[in-house]
Design a protein around this motif. Structure first.
Motif: not given
Length: 163
Positions: A5-32
């Motif tokens: 699984v490719a897993y990445e979590v990062s904190v990205q800048g600020e939204r207009v509301s001034g709140r931090a944003v956290m993003r994560g991504s993963a990839s799967y082959e959707m097997a058992s």
């Protein structure tokens, strides 16, 4: 054969509301076993967001997020087996889940039928999410849902929901 699984979590800048944003991504082959891994990814991501930012997330929201991810992943396994990408974005008040798969057929909730056994996953997702969007992509499709995270003082989900 289990794919990494490719897993990445990062904190990205600020939204207009001034709140931090956290993003994560993963990839799967959707097997058992992949459905459980998608659910675990969502749980671990939210736990990391809570720890890193001190964001208030109710037990209800954690459970709902895992349920939604599980239902979306189940649909990929059943109707679009193959690669699947999961993107998460959290700002402390909402969680966006975007799931891409290579299947060309867009999902549709079944008509109400009290005698039907199974095929209720999309109906559940529509009931508990603040928003639901399906987009046809150059290859396959993506589904985006949004879930409210904090509860109000009376233990109801905050923000507008369909339930």
């Amino acid at each position: 054969m289990e794919q990494p699984v490719a897993y990445e979590v990062s904190v990205q800048g600020e939204r207009v509301s001034g709140r931090a944003v956290m993003r994560g991504s993963a990839s799967y082959e959707m097997a058992s076993g992949e459905i459980a891994r998608v659910r675990d990814f969502v749980r671990e991501f939210l736990a990391s967001a809570q720890t890193a930012h001190g964001w208030d997330m109710s037990a209800r929201a954690m459970d709902v997020a895992q349920l939604v991810a599980s239902e979306l992943a189940t649909n990929v396994c059943k109707y679009a087996p193959g690669p699947c990408l999961v993107d998460l974005e959290c700002d402390g008040t909402t969680l966006d889940i975007v799931m891409w798969d290579s299947g060309p057929i867009l999902p549709a909730a079944s008509a109400a039928d009290p005698n039907r056994i199974g095929r209720h996953g999309l109906e559940l997702v529509l009931m508990v999410c603040q928003s639901f969007e399906v987009r046809r992509e150059p290859v396959g499709k993506s589904l985006r849902v949004q879930i409210a995270l904090p509860d109000s003082p009376d233990n109801n989900p905050s923000g507008q929901t369909t339930w």
